[in-house]
Design a protein around this motif. Sequence first.
Motif, short mmCIF file in Angstrom:
data_model
loop_
_atom_site.label_atom_id
_atom_site.label_comp_id
_atom_site.label_asym_id
_atom_site.label_seq_id
_atom_site.Cartn_x
_atom_site.Cartn_y
_atom_site.Cartn_z
N UNK A 176 0.91 -1.17 0.04
CA UNK A 176 -0.23 -0.12 0.24
C UNK A 176 0.93 1.41 0.04
N UNK A 177 2.08 1.13 0.67
CA UNK A 177 2.70 2.41 0.68
C UNK A 177 3.59 2.58 -0.73
N UNK A 178 3.66 1.33 -1.39
CA UNK A 178 4.21 1.62 -2.70
C UNK A 178 3.38 2.34 -3.70
N UNK A 179 1.96 1.73 -3.58
CA UNK A 179 0.88 1.99 -4.35
C UNK A 179 0.82 3.57 -4.04
N UNK A 182 -4.00 -15.92 -19.56
CA UNK A 182 -5.19 -15.39 -20.47
C UNK A 182 -5.25 -13.96 -20.25
N UNK A 183 -4.65 -13.31 -19.78
CA UNK A 183 -4.77 -11.75 -19.57
C UNK A 183 -3.96 -11.27 -20.74
N UNK A 184 -4.58 -10.40 -21.49
CA UNK A 184 -3.92 -9.55 -22.16
C UNK A 184 -4.14 -8.01 -22.46
N UNK A 185 -4.85 -7.51 -21.63
CA UNK A 185 -4.99 -6.09 -21.66
C UNK A 185 -4.11 -5.47 -21.01
N UNK A 186 -3.30 -4.31 -21.69
CA UNK A 186 -2.19 -3.52 -21.19
C UNK A 186 -2.80 -2.71 -20.05
N UNK A 187 -1.81 -2.72 -19.01
CA UNK A 187 -2.39 -1.71 -17.84
C UNK A 187 -0.61 -0.92 -17.57
N UNK A 188 -0.72 0.22 -16.67
CA UNK A 188 0.41 0.85 -16.32
C UNK A 188 0.87 0.30 -14.91
N UNK A 198 -0.16 6.64 -10.30
CA UNK A 198 -0.54 8.19 -11.11
C UNK A 198 -2.18 8.09 -11.08
N UNK A 199 -2.64 9.14 -11.16
CA UNK A 199 -4.11 9.23 -11.26
C UNK A 199 -4.74 8.71 -12.57
N UNK A 200 -5.65 7.95 -12.85
CA UNK A 200 -6.07 7.39 -13.89
C UNK A 200 -5.11 6.03 -14.41
N UNK A 201 -4.03 5.52 -13.74
CA UNK A 201 -3.76 4.46 -14.14
C UNK A 201 -4.42 3.25 -14.03
N UNK A 202 -4.40 2.30 -15.04
CA UNK A 202 -4.93 1.07 -14.98
C UNK A 202 -4.04 -0.03 -14.17
N UNK A 254 -6.83 5.50 -4.21
CA UNK A 254 -5.86 6.38 -4.67
C UNK A 254 -5.69 7.02 -5.89
N UNK A 255 -6.93 6.68 -6.89
CA UNK A 255 -7.01 7.56 -8.07
C UNK A 255 -6.97 6.57 -9.26
N UNK A 256 -6.71 5.27 -9.19
CA UNK A 256 -6.80 4.30 -10.37
C UNK A 256 -8.19 4.39 -11.25
N UNK A 257 -7.99 4.59 -12.57
CA UNK A 257 -9.40 4.44 -13.28
C UNK A 257 -9.74 3.29 -13.28
N UNK A 258 -9.00 1.92 -13.33
CA UNK A 258 -9.77 0.75 -13.22
C UNK A 258 -8.93 -0.13 -12.69
N UNK A 259 -9.33 -1.24 -12.06
CA UNK A 259 -8.53 -2.40 -11.20
C UNK A 259 -9.13 -3.79 -11.61
N UNK A 260 -8.26 -4.46 -12.16
CA UNK A 260 -8.65 -6.01 -12.37
C UNK A 260 -7.91 -6.71 -11.21
N UNK A 261 -8.94 -7.25 -10.32
CA UNK A 261 -8.51 -8.11 -9.27
C UNK A 261 -8.59 -9.74 -9.70
N UNK A 262 -7.55 -10.32 -9.23
CA UNK A 262 -7.57 -11.78 -9.78
C UNK A 262 -7.21 -12.57 -8.67
N UNK A 263 -7.79 -13.79 -8.33
CA UNK A 263 -7.21 -14.68 -7.45
C UNK A 263 -7.71 -16.01 -7.91
N UNK A 264 -6.96 -16.95 -7.71
CA UNK A 264 -7.32 -18.42 -7.91
C UNK A 264 -8.42 -19.10 -7.00
N UNK A 265 -8.54 -18.40 -5.80
CA UNK A 265 -9.25 -18.91 -4.84
C UNK A 265 -10.69 -18.40 -4.82
#
Length: 312
Positions: free
Chosen positions: A166-169, A237-243, A174-178, A196-207
């Motif tokens: 969280x401290x690194x985030x 299987x993930x191919x969407x680019x993010x910052x 940056x604002x609007x980062x994916x 903190x201002x991300x425009x979108x977040x993809x959260x993933x877990x196997x569980x």
Amino acid sequence: MKWSEVSVHTTQEAVEAVSNILHEAGASGVVIEDPEILLREWDVSYGEIYQLSPSDYPQEGVIVKAYLPMNAHIAETVEEIKQKVLLLETFDIPIGRAEISLAEVHEEEWATAWKKYYKPVQISERITITPTWEEYVPSNKNELVIELDPGMAFGTGTHPTTVLCIRALEKYLNPRDRVIDVGCGSGILSIAAAKLGASSVLAMDLDEIAVKSTFLNSELNLVEDKISIKQNNLLEGINQPVEMIVSNILAEIIVRFTDDAFALLPRDGLFITSGIISQKQEDVKDALRRSGFEIIEVQELDDWVSIVAKKM
């Protein structure tokens, strides 16, 4: 109703893996009793520190507790837990004593007693984590509050690896980062990124439990419109680019998908990793460098490490 308190006496290095085993066995949350916390030199610049009692912690090692409904199959469940804990050694995860004990707890005792471990705590300059039952008022307009219900699973979000991420985030987002959160657990890093201002977040877990927990916690914190949640194995299987990609899981897992992370990031994109014990940090650094990353920051907290790497 009666509950079975399952206690696993293990090592600090095995806490995350043992917690996951208990979740898979049906626990909706865990309590971690680590005596290291009694010796920690706390950074009081972020807020109040609550007094802890040594009697609540083992003299050595770590005890991970979970609560399961008392039923006719509890003995078989405990044996299955034991076998899975013993198997951790095959992944080079030290398990210590690996002693498992069982105690009976009445629902009215369990429902309130465990809450004494959880209080609001400010873990960075801007972010405070508070359990849902505590009334907390932000100290200033820039403070961001994340509410968690530890009963949903995956603890309170104050483990050193979570704090480091969280401290690194907070420092690099940056604002609007994916953002992609690999191994989202409770969803706390996804929620922090969204706040903190991300425009979108993809959260993933196997569980499957983690996916459900992230969904519930994102709704609780009113950021569900920014967070997409998916059951997935790492970045397969993930191919969407993010910052930015963030991952708070074991070092042994991180090294498996550094190439995939590199492929998804643009030039100057960042990969924030933690869940790394000090002895494993060179393994992770080597894997990151082989994939093409440059290490730009390493932070340590209580023998845990976070690494921030940049795609060059």
